[in-house]
Design a protein around this motif. Structure first.
Motif, PDB file in Angstrom:
ATOM      1  N   LEU A  16     -11.657  -4.381  13.133  1.00  0.00           N
ATOM      2  CA  LEU A  16     -11.797  -3.945  11.739  1.00  0.00           C
ATOM      3  C   LEU A  16     -13.097  -4.430  11.100  1.00  0.00           C
ATOM      4  O   LEU A  16     -13.319  -4.192   9.917  1.00  0.00           O
ATOM      5  CB  LEU A  16     -10.606  -4.440  10.920  1.00  0.00           C
ATOM      6  N   SER A  17     -13.950  -5.082  11.888  1.00  0.00           N
ATOM      7  CA  SER A  17     -15.133  -5.707  11.282  1.00  0.00           C
ATOM      8  C   SER A  17     -16.117  -4.682  10.709  1.00  0.00           C
ATOM      9  O   SER A  17     -16.948  -5.021   9.871  1.00  0.00           O
ATOM     10  CB  SER A  17     -15.833  -6.617  12.285  1.00  0.00           C
ATOM     11  N   LYS A  18     -16.011  -3.439  11.139  1.00  0.00           N
ATOM     12  CA  LYS A  18     -16.928  -2.417  10.607  1.00  0.00           C
ATOM     13  C   LYS A  18     -16.220  -1.437   9.668  1.00  0.00           C
ATOM     14  O   LYS A  18     -16.818  -0.470   9.208  1.00  0.00           O
ATOM     15  CB  LYS A  18     -17.584  -1.655  11.755  1.00  0.00           C
ATOM     16  N   LYS A  19     -14.934  -1.675   9.428  1.00  0.00           N
ATOM     17  CA  LYS A  19     -14.170  -0.767   8.568  1.00  0.00           C
ATOM     18  C   LYS A  19     -14.306  -1.190   7.100  1.00  0.00           C
ATOM     19  O   LYS A  19     -14.346  -2.375   6.781  1.00  0.00           O
ATOM     20  CB  LYS A  19     -12.686  -0.772   8.960  1.00  0.00           C
ATOM     21  N   LYS A  20     -14.350  -0.173   6.223  1.00  0.00           N
ATOM     22  CA  LYS A  20     -14.496  -0.423   4.791  1.00  0.00           C
ATOM     23  C   LYS A  20     -13.239  -0.021   4.037  1.00  0.00           C
ATOM     24  O   LYS A  20     -12.726   1.081   4.242  1.00  0.00           O
ATOM     25  CB  LYS A  20     -15.682   0.391   4.260  1.00  0.00           C
ATOM     26  N   PHE A  21     -12.775  -0.923   3.195  1.00  0.00           N
ATOM     27  CA  PHE A  21     -11.540  -0.698   2.447  1.00  0.00           C
ATOM     28  C   PHE A  21     -11.818  -0.712   0.940  1.00  0.00           C
ATOM     29  O   PHE A  21     -12.622  -1.517   0.468  1.00  0.00           O
ATOM     30  CB  PHE A  21     -10.529  -1.813   2.748  1.00  0.00           C
ATOM     31  N   ALA A  22     -11.120   0.152   0.217  1.00  0.00           N
ATOM     32  CA  ALA A  22     -11.134   0.065  -1.243  1.00  0.00           C
ATOM     33  C   ALA A  22      -9.756  -0.404  -1.688  1.00  0.00           C
ATOM     34  O   ALA A  22      -8.734   0.023  -1.127  1.00  0.00           O
ATOM     35  CB  ALA A  22     -11.450   1.426  -1.848  1.00  0.00           C
ATOM     36  N   ILE A  23      -9.742  -1.306  -2.639  1.00  0.00           N
ATOM     37  CA  ILE A  23      -8.466  -1.719  -3.236  1.00  0.00           C
ATOM     38  C   ILE A  23      -8.506  -1.322  -4.709  1.00  0.00           C
ATOM     39  O   ILE A  23      -9.368  -1.783  -5.460  1.00  0.00           O
ATOM     40  CB  ILE A  23      -8.221  -3.241  -3.101  1.00  0.00           C
ATOM     41  N   VAL A  24      -7.587  -0.438  -5.095  1.00  0.00           N
ATOM     42  CA  VAL A  24      -7.516   0.031  -6.479  1.00  0.00           C
ATOM     43  C   VAL A  24      -6.372  -0.722  -7.163  1.00  0.00           C
ATOM     44  O   VAL A  24      -5.232  -0.716  -6.672  1.00  0.00           O
ATOM     45  CB  VAL A  24      -7.295   1.562  -6.546  1.00  0.00           C
ATOM     46  N   ARG A  51     -15.699  -9.541   4.097  1.00  0.00           N
ATOM     47  CA  ARG A  51     -15.600  -9.667   2.643  1.00  0.00           C
ATOM     48  C   ARG A  51     -16.392  -8.561   1.915  1.00  0.00           C
ATOM     49  O   ARG A  51     -15.936  -7.970   0.945  1.00  0.00           O
ATOM     50  CB  ARG A  51     -16.209 -11.033   2.319  1.00  0.00           C
ATOM     51  N   THR A  52     -17.591  -8.298   2.457  1.00  0.00           N
ATOM     52  CA  THR A  52     -18.479  -7.316   1.820  1.00  0.00           C
ATOM     53  C   THR A  52     -18.000  -5.874   2.057  1.00  0.00           C
ATOM     54  O   THR A  52     -18.544  -4.940   1.475  1.00  0.00           O
ATOM     55  CB  THR A  52     -19.918  -7.468   2.353  1.00  0.00           C
ATOM     56  N   ASN A  53     -17.028  -5.703   2.931  1.00  0.00           N
ATOM     57  CA  ASN A  53     -16.482  -4.366   3.195  1.00  0.00           C
ATOM     58  C   ASN A  53     -15.191  -4.099   2.431  1.00  0.00           C
ATOM     59  O   ASN A  53     -14.428  -3.192   2.764  1.00  0.00           O
ATOM     60  CB  ASN A  53     -16.248  -4.174   4.690  1.00  0.00           C
ATOM     61  N   ILE A  54     -14.933  -4.937   1.431  1.00  0.00           N
ATOM     62  CA  ILE A  54     -13.755  -4.722   0.573  1.00  0.00           C
ATOM     63  C   ILE A  54     -14.267  -4.458  -0.845  1.00  0.00           C
ATOM     64  O   ILE A  54     -14.914  -5.310  -1.457  1.00  0.00           O
ATOM     65  CB  ILE A  54     -12.808  -5.943   0.577  1.00  0.00           C
ATOM     66  N   ILE A  55     -13.998  -3.247  -1.332  1.00  0.00           N
ATOM     67  CA  ILE A  55     -14.486  -2.854  -2.659  1.00  0.00           C
ATOM     68  C   ILE A  55     -13.302  -2.749  -3.601  1.00  0.00           C
ATOM     69  O   ILE A  55     -12.317  -2.077  -3.310  1.00  0.00           O
ATOM     70  CB  ILE A  55     -15.236  -1.499  -2.583  1.00  0.00           C
ATOM     71  N   ARG A  56     -13.417  -3.431  -4.727  1.00  0.00           N
ATOM     72  CA  ARG A  56     -12.317  -3.402  -5.706  1.00  0.00           C
ATOM     73  C   ARG A  56     -12.633  -2.433  -6.852  1.00  0.00           C
ATOM     74  O   ARG A  56     -13.769  -2.367  -7.315  1.00  0.00           O
ATOM     75  CB  ARG A  56     -12.106  -4.805  -6.272  1.00  0.00           C
ATOM     76  N   LYS A  57     -11.592  -1.701  -7.268  1.00  0.00           N
ATOM     77  CA  LYS A  57     -11.743  -0.799  -8.422  1.00  0.00           C
ATOM     78  C   LYS A  57     -10.522  -0.992  -9.325  1.00  0.00           C
ATOM     79  O   LYS A  57      -9.389  -0.821  -8.874  1.00  0.00           O
ATOM     80  CB  LYS A  57     -11.785   0.655  -7.917  1.00  0.00           C
ATOM     81  N   ASN A  58     -10.747  -1.381 -10.577  1.00  0.00           N
ATOM     82  CA  ASN A  58      -9.634  -1.531 -11.518  1.00  0.00           C
ATOM     83  C   ASN A  58      -9.389  -0.229 -12.275  1.00  0.00           C
ATOM     84  O   ASN A  58     -10.343   0.494 -12.591  1.00  0.00           O
ATOM     85  CB  ASN A  58      -9.966  -2.611 -12.540  1.00  0.00           C
ATOM     86  N   VAL A  59      -8.118   0.062 -12.559  1.00  0.00           N
ATOM     87  CA  VAL A  59      -7.759   1.191 -13.427  1.00  0.00           C
ATOM     88  C   VAL A  59      -6.786   0.658 -14.481  1.00  0.00           C
ATOM     89  O   VAL A  59      -6.159  -0.391 -14.266  1.00  0.00           O
ATOM     90  CB  VAL A  59      -7.123   2.364 -12.628  1.00  0.00           C
ATOM     91  N   GLU A  77     -18.106   6.435   3.095  1.00  0.00           N
ATOM     92  CA  GLU A  77     -18.082   5.163   3.831  1.00  0.00           C
ATOM     93  C   GLU A  77     -16.719   4.455   3.798  1.00  0.00           C
ATOM     94  O   GLU A  77     -16.480   3.528   4.568  1.00  0.00           O
ATOM     95  CB  GLU A  77     -19.174   4.215   3.299  1.00  0.00           C
ATOM     96  N   ILE A  78     -15.818   4.906   2.924  1.00  0.00           N
ATOM     97  CA  ILE A  78     -14.508   4.237   2.819  1.00  0.00           C
ATOM     98  C   ILE A  78     -13.553   4.762   3.897  1.00  0.00           C
ATOM     99  O   ILE A  78     -13.364   5.966   4.037  1.00  0.00           O
ATOM    100  CB  ILE A  78     -13.888   4.447   1.409  1.00  0.00           C
ATOM    101  N   ASP A  79     -12.941   3.837   4.646  1.00  0.00           N
ATOM    102  CA  ASP A  79     -12.008   4.232   5.715  1.00  0.00           C
ATOM    103  C   ASP A  79     -10.562   4.298   5.226  1.00  0.00           C
ATOM    104  O   ASP A  79      -9.777   5.103   5.738  1.00  0.00           O
ATOM    105  CB  ASP A  79     -12.113   3.235   6.875  1.00  0.00           C
ATOM    106  N   ALA A  80     -10.208   3.418   4.305  1.00  0.00           N
ATOM    107  CA  ALA A  80      -8.823   3.403   3.819  1.00  0.00           C
ATOM    108  C   ALA A  80      -8.783   2.855   2.396  1.00  0.00           C
ATOM    109  O   ALA A  80      -9.645   2.063   1.995  1.00  0.00           O
ATOM    110  CB  ALA A  80      -7.947   2.543   4.729  1.00  0.00           C
ATOM    111  N   VAL A  81      -7.774   3.301   1.654  1.00  0.00           N
ATOM    112  CA  VAL A  81      -7.627   2.870   0.258  1.00  0.00           C
ATOM    113  C   VAL A  81      -6.255   2.223   0.092  1.00  0.00           C
ATOM    114  O   VAL A  81      -5.250   2.738   0.597  1.00  0.00           O
ATOM    115  CB  VAL A  81      -7.754   4.079  -0.702  1.00  0.00           C
ATOM    116  N   ILE A  82      -6.231   1.111  -0.611  1.00  0.00           N
ATOM    117  CA  ILE A  82      -4.955   0.445  -0.914  1.00  0.00           C
ATOM    118  C   ILE A  82      -4.753   0.498  -2.431  1.00  0.00           C
ATOM    119  O   ILE A  82      -5.634   0.084  -3.188  1.00  0.00           O
ATOM    120  CB  ILE A  82      -4.995  -1.026  -0.440  1.00  0.00           C
ATOM    121  N   CYS A  83      -3.621   1.049  -2.863  1.00  0.00           N
ATOM    122  CA  CYS A  83      -3.330   1.142  -4.297  1.00  0.00           C
ATOM    123  C   CYS A  83      -2.303   0.081  -4.684  1.00  0.00           C
ATOM    124  O   CYS A  83      -1.244  -0.012  -4.058  1.00  0.00           O
ATOM    125  CB  CYS A  83      -2.755   2.517  -4.624  1.00  0.00           C
ATOM    126  N   LEU A  84      -2.612  -0.686  -5.717  1.00  0.00           N
ATOM    127  CA  LEU A  84      -1.710  -1.761  -6.134  1.00  0.00           C
ATOM    128  C   LEU A  84      -1.339  -1.612  -7.609  1.00  0.00           C
ATOM    129  O   LEU A  84      -2.220  -1.466  -8.473  1.00  0.00           O
ATOM    130  CB  LEU A  84      -2.393  -3.123  -5.923  1.00  0.00           C
TER     131      LEU A  84
END
Ligand code: DLZ
Length: 157
Positions: A16-24, A51-59, A77-84
């Motif tokens: 997963l070292s090259k995978k990029k995640f967004a956390i909303v 760490r640098t491949n985790i992008i946070r977005k607040n709503v 560039e985003i591979d997967a999104v996690i919604c919280l």
């Protein structure tokens, strides 16, 4: 470390070292969603994500997770999104509309973009149930969401 993370770390073959995640993250019930975020973030780090491949977005609220997720999932560039999010039942049917809207919304974003969009939303009858699932006796559902995202990338054809 939670059991589920340990199990996945033991079995996982994906790098997963090259995978990029967004956390909303929804800001409603912030005390709960911040704990879910910490669980998801720490989980991804332990799974080998940079760490640098985790992008946070607040709503603002859980209802807005759908559009936040779409904005993130549409980025090449985003591979997967996690919604919280965390929806706690009140005295009116508002709870049902938010839960239904976000469930369909997130599903649609996932299908439309063909990317894993993970449903890390607590839908509880009261605050106690939410606390139990955000670092309490029932674990941290944010961490479980991170594991699910990793698993989906692993099984992606
Ligand atoms: C309005 C509302 C209510 C009553 N409850 C919650 C909640 O428990 N959890 C949550 O994440 N958001 C809640 N919201 C806000 C909605 O998600 C949304 O932000 C507003 O309806 C504006 O679209």
């Amino acid at each position: 470390m939670a059991g589920i993370l340990k199990t996945v770390l033991g079995k996982s073959k994906i790098n997963l070292s090259k995978k990029k995640f967004a956390i909303v993250v929804a800001e409603w019930n912030e005390d709960i969603t911040e704990t879910l975020y910490q669980g998801a973030f720490d989980g991804l780090i332990q799974l080998g994500v940079k760490r640098t491949n985790i992008i946070r977005k607040n709503v603002p609220g859980t209802f807005e997770l759908t559009l936040g997720a779409l904005w993130m999932a549409e980025k090449k560039e985003i591979d997967a999104v996690i919604c919280l999010g965390c929806v706690i039942q009140g005295d009116t049917p508002h709870f049902d509309y938010i839960c239904q809207g976000v469930t369909y919304g997130i599903t649609e974003v996932s299908i439309k973009t063909r990317k894993p969009v993970i449903f890390g939303v607590l839908t509880t009858l009261n605050k106690k149930q939410a606390l139990e699932r955000a670092g309490g006796k029932l674990g941290n559902k944010g961490e479980e969401a991170a594991v699910t995202a990793a698993k989906m990338l692993e099984i992606k054809p």
